[in-house]
Design an enzyme around this catalytic site. Structure first.
Site, PDB file in Angstrom:
ATOM      1  N   CYS A 233       0.836  -1.194   0.000  1.00  0.00           N
ATOM      2  CA  CYS A 233       0.000   0.000   0.000  1.00  0.00           C
ATOM      3  C   CYS A 233       0.871   1.244   0.000  1.00  0.00           C
ATOM      4  CB  CYS A 233      -0.936   0.011   1.216  1.00  0.00           C
ATOM      5  SG  CYS A 233      -0.039   0.030   2.780  1.00  0.00           S
TER       6      CYS A 233
ATOM      7  N   CYS B 259      -6.754  -1.816  15.183  1.00  0.00           N
ATOM      8  CA  CYS B 259      -6.702  -2.988  14.301  1.00  0.00           C
ATOM      9  C   CYS B 259      -7.922  -3.051  13.387  1.00  0.00           C
ATOM     10  CB  CYS B 259      -6.592  -4.246  15.147  1.00  0.00           C
ATOM     11  SG  CYS B 259      -6.365  -5.749  14.199  1.00  0.00           S
TER      12      CYS B 259
ATOM     13  N   ASP C 246     -19.187   3.018 -24.050  1.00  0.00           N
ATOM     14  CA  ASP C 246     -18.657   2.763 -25.389  1.00  0.00           C
ATOM     15  C   ASP C 246     -19.398   1.507 -25.847  1.00  0.00           C
ATOM     16  OD1 ASP C 246     -17.307   2.188 -27.662  1.00  0.00           O
ATOM     17  OD2 ASP C 246     -15.467   1.551 -26.681  1.00  0.00           O
TER      18      ASP C 246
END
Length: 558
Positions: free
Chosen positions: A18, A368, A410
């Protein structure tokens, strides 16, 4: 302006999951003398920096990164900025160090609970809980110690270590083991999310061919590494080959499949003067292409760079938690310290009691659940999207999607099937069945999507193609073959018009079909047009239902 001294060096870094991992590396390396312009890319697992070897050796940089708990290997000796590299293939989560830690601590927790519930031995269950907590916290404590030595004292690993050790000290070994296990699970989930993103980058990199056929000025052709191509060089692209670099066609005409880059399912006919993109696929004729961009700057390289930037952008909630943790973790440690010392010093409280309460505060204050919640929810959303065929690039995109009020489509391959089918057959000088038999015979050896659609229509009608010989492609125009001693062509209306075989009524009918969004081909011989076949990429069966569901949610569609 400060002068940058030294060379640019790059390393492959493993274990980053991360943005906070990259931030820790950046902060630690920024404290080293002679180090500047540190760039850490989590998705590519790559780190580069400007280094003055007179002040800091590359080995010291590597040692600093290892102290933080990451693996590091030299990628090159003196690298300038190059094309974004695809990250290496990754092992399954259960074969990584973090995965094995989760499995081991999970098994110990299960064993301890089994012993506790059976009532066999309270001491044995306590020892098993303690073992799970100690084994689980050791790698976390190592990373916390490395971050501390690198000048980053307040990290989630540090607070987790203090909380786990504190829980053991106050006798809450079960809570300590559970907290460490949940933290390890959160890290594995972060790793899985990052791994999925890196898999997407690897898929993009695989689109690029590894070799190219470079053409010398004397006309000789030699196979070379595609990454070595430079602007101005000429390459030969054979039918069916991937185009090795961004460039401009100098000779040849062919249909180019651009779906790997644009997603457009229908090949685009291209000829001299048209631009082509690296990674797209040449169709049915050879092309000579002049390279206009080096490998570091081609279309695929730029897409990979944009994907990596998107992946590096953390979700707003993740950024908030990161900022919050910078103040929260020192505040919890300070509050626990005050709880431990102030009551005994100022109020005459019992030291053991207040130290116990301070450690309990550390355990309760451990974020946590907060740390696990974001990566777990993002991982769940990414997985749910992948199961439904959606490639979602990171948590920031997920949160942005929640605020979306309009969806732009699209149509090709999204609202449509992504492949053409025959919609109309117009017989002019031959019956419809014979027309299909002739067209299928001419197109039988072609791999063009329109040709495959015509052959498929004949097969569906149970029509056998007529015997054909001397078939050949007409790049950008169609195909022709000899059937019953007649030269038959299946091509674009403009080709039939140039040959003088398309009368006014047939031209009007072809224009009417094209106005309806269909592609029209003309089947003709030397004397006259035999008929027209119209094809179109038809809407998916569930497209209307999907659009209706979006409208029902209050979403606009474009």
């Amino acid at each position: 302006m400060e002068q940058i001294v030294g060379h640019r060096h790059s390393w492959a870094v493993t274990g980053m999951d991360c943005g906070s991992c990259a931030a820790r590396i950046d902060t630690a390396l920024g404290r080293l003398a002679g180090v500047s312009d540190v760039q850490v890319t989590v998705m590519a697992q790559r780190m580069s920096l400007q280094l003055d070897p007179a002040l800091t050796a590359p080995e010291e940089v590597e040692a600093t990164v290892r102290k933080l708990g990451f693996g590091v290997a030299r990628a090159d000796q003196t690298a300038d900025r190059a094309a974004p590299a695809a990250p290496p293939a990754e092992p399954a989560w259960h074969s990584t160090a973090k995965g094995r830690l989760v499995i081991l601590t999970g098994l110990l927790l299960a064993a301890a609970w089994a012993v506790k519930l059976s009532g066999a031995s309270e001491t044995l269950s306590e020892l098993t809980f303690a073992a799970a907590g100690v084994i689980g916290v050791i790698p976390v404590a190592r990373r916390a110690w490395g971050a501390l030595r690198g000048g980053v004292p307040f990290t989630i690993e540090a607070l987790m270590t203090i909380a786990a050790i504190g829980a053991v000290i106050i006798g809450a070994v079960e809570e300590a083991a559970l907290v460490v296990f949940l933290f390890a699970v959160g890290e594995v989930l972060e790793g899985l999310a990052a791994s999925r993103a890196r898999a997407g980058i690897r898929a993009l990199a695989d689109v690029m061919p590894k070799t190219a056929l470079r053409m010398a000025k004397d006309g000789t052709v030699r196979q070379v590494d595609a990454a070595t191509l430079a602007p101005g060089e000429a390459v030969l692209v054979r039918p069916g080959d991937r185009i090795p670099a961004d460039g401009c066609i100098t000779s040849g005409r062919s249909g180019v499949d651009e779906s790997p880059v644009t997603g457009e399912s229908m090949p685009r006919e291209k000829g001299p003067g048209d631009t082509v993109h690296a990674g797209t696929i040449n169709g049915d004729a050879a092309l000579s292409v002049r390279v206009t961009r080096a490998g570091a700057d081609n279309t695929i390289a730029r897409i990979i760079a944009m994907v990596e930037e998107a992946e590096a952008s953390r979700a707003p909630t993740e950024r908030f938690i990161d900022r919050f943790a910078r103040y929260y973790m020192p505040a919890v440690v300070l509050a626990a310290l005050l709880v431990a010392v102030l009551p005994p010093l100022l109020g005459g409280g019992d030291w053991d009691t207040w130290i116990y309460r301070a450690l309990a505060l550390l355990l309760i204050g451990c974020p946590c659940a907060l740390v696990i919640s974001v990566p777990a929810s993002i991982s769940s959303a990414l997985s749910a999207g992948a199961r439904r065929g959606l490639l979602i690039k990171g948590g920031a995109v997920i949160e942005a999607m929640a605020r979306a009020r309009h969806v732009a489509f699209d149509k090709t391959g999204t609202l449509t099937e992504g492949r053409p089918v025959v919609t109309d057959t117009v017989a002019l000088a031959a019956p419809e069945a014979e027309l299909l038999a002739i067209a299928a015979a001419v197109e039988g050896a072609s791999g063009h999507p329109l040709a495959r659609a015509i052959v498929a229509r004949a097969e569906a009608r149970g029509i056998t193609p007529l015997p054909a010989r001397d078939a050949r492609a007409l790049p950008g125009l169609g195909a022709e073959a000899t059937i019953k001693d007649r030269r038959i062509t299946v091509g674009a209306p403009r080709l039939a018009q140039e040959m003088g075989v398309l009368d006014g009524a047939a031209r009007a009918r072809a224009a009417q079909l094209e106005a309806a969004g269909k592609t029209v081909v003309v089947i003709f011989d030397e004397a006259a047009a035999l008929g027209l076949i119209a094809l179109r990429d038809e809407p998916r069966a569930d497209a209307t239902q999907a659009l209706g569901a979006l409208h029902g949610m209050g979403m606009g569609t474009v």
